[in-house]
Design a protein around this motif. Structure first.
Motif, short mmCIF file in Angstrom:
data_model
loop_
_atom_site.label_atom_id
_atom_site.label_comp_id
_atom_site.label_asym_id
_atom_site.label_seq_id
_atom_site.Cartn_x
_atom_site.Cartn_y
_atom_site.Cartn_z
N ASN A 72 -6.87 8.40 5.82
CA ASN A 72 -5.60 8.70 5.98
C ASN A 72 -5.12 9.24 7.19
OD1 ASN A 72 -6.04 11.49 5.85
ND2 ASN A 72 -5.90 11.56 3.43
N PRO A 79 0.02 8.75 0.08
CA PRO A 79 -1.26 8.00 1.10
C PRO A 79 -2.62 8.36 0.48
CG PRO A 79 -0.34 10.32 1.92
CD PRO A 79 0.54 9.71 0.92
N ARG A 80 -3.43 7.42 0.58
CA ARG A 80 -4.77 7.35 -0.23
C ARG A 80 -5.67 7.95 0.59
NH1 ARG A 80 -3.21 1.60 -0.67
NH2 ARG A 80 -5.01 1.14 0.92
N THR A 110 6.21 3.42 3.04
CA THR A 110 4.99 2.72 2.37
C THR A 110 5.41 2.72 0.90
OG1 THR A 110 3.55 3.75 3.71
CG2 THR A 110 2.66 3.06 1.53
N ASP A 150 -1.83 1.74 8.60
CA ASP A 150 -2.17 1.05 7.60
C ASP A 150 -3.42 0.23 7.70
OD1 ASP A 150 0.35 1.22 6.69
OD2 ASP A 150 1.29 -0.41 7.56
N GLN A 200 -5.91 2.49 6.05
CA GLN A 200 -5.53 2.87 4.64
C GLN A 200 -6.33 1.36 3.92
OE1 GLN A 200 -2.80 5.05 2.48
NE2 GLN A 200 -4.57 6.14 3.56
N ASP A 201 -6.22 0.43 4.75
CA ASP A 201 -6.74 -0.96 4.29
C ASP A 201 -7.51 -1.66 5.25
OD1 ASP A 201 -7.58 -3.07 2.80
OD2 ASP A 201 -5.45 -3.62 1.85
#
Length: 262
Positions: free
Chosen positions: A222, A244-245, A240, A103, A106-107
């Protein structure tokens, strides 16, 4: 104009480090539940160390030892556990891996996932440092070691926040470690695993100084958990609720390098 990204213990709203100033970070940091818990545990473990101490050296000697081994322990955990791919391939540990590091990549600007969960971090700190302290001076050393680890974690986490903050540090050393950590998050995740100390990176060959030193990794956001992996090991994606980004949220699509013939 009031800051609309304010979080508090009452509202539970999230902080976005990409939209915060340094004073706002201080407010967030000093009121964040995880940090407040660490502060309380620092005091409690220090008092326990004094309670068991037969002399001052039993409390003092573990401190420099923990300061010396902590960066290496963090490096090993960060490189081989947080960036390992074995946790998400097991349905039992997939949730843990998602929370402790996926996480965050991802951000990278979200404070909620920058701090580790105390349910994971505190036992890890205790497991690594308390036996060392106990070997030095018994229970006094054990609790002194834990208190030291908690203090170092608070320091690490504050500078970690600055590394993701929309802020240009004036202190050259802070600016340097920020640059190195930004490379880890936005260029190649397979290096610069340190937060404030990059000596282990230099020793084990994972240090790089500039983006031009390495080819940009396609897994930097990712951690290798791309769409292909998500299809094979779907548990993180199911939790999620979305694929996934491979780039930050809100990032613009890459422009095509092809030219249109006249």
């Amino acid at each position: 104009m009031p800051w609309k990204n304010t979080s508090s213990l009452r509202t539970g709203r999230s902080f976005d480090l990409g939209k915060m100033t340094l004073p706002q970070l201080w407010m967030a940091y000093l009121t964040y539940p995880t940090i407040l818990l660490y502060f309380g545990l620092i005091v409690a473990s220090a008092l326990a160390a004094l309670h068991f101490a037969n002399g001052v050296w039993g409390v003092i000697l573990p401190i420099p030892v923990v300061i010396a081994i902590y960066p290496l322990a963090w490096y090993m955990i960060h490189r081989f556990i947080l960036h390992g791919r074995w946790l998400y391939r097991n349905p039992i540990t997939a949730t843990l891996w998602k929370r402790i590091h996926f996480d965050h990549h991802q951000d990278p600007h979200l404070l909620d996932v920058l701090f580790g969960s105390p349910a994971n971090t505190v036992p890890t700190m205790a497991l690594i440092t308390m036996p060392v302290g106990y070997l030095i001076s018994g229970w006094a050393g054990s609790f002194a070691a834990l208190s030291t680890a908690l203090v170092m974690t608070c320091i690490y986490e504050f500078f970690h926040c600055i590394q993701h903050l929309a802020y240009k540090p004036k202190w050259q050393w802070v600016a340097k470690i920020k640059q190195l950590h930004v490379l880890h998050h936005f260029h190649d995740e397979n290096g610069n695993y340190g937060i404030t100390n990059y000596v282990p990176d230099r020793i084990f060959g994972s240090f790089y100084r500039e983006a031009r030193d390495r080819i940009r990794s396609r897994h930097v956001f990712n951690l290798g958990y791309d769409l292909e992996e998500a299809r094979r090991f779907p548990w993180v994606m199911k939790i999620t609720g979305s694929p996934p980004r491979d780039k930050p949220a809100g990032a613009r699509p890459e422009r095509s390098t092809q030219t249109t013939p006249n």
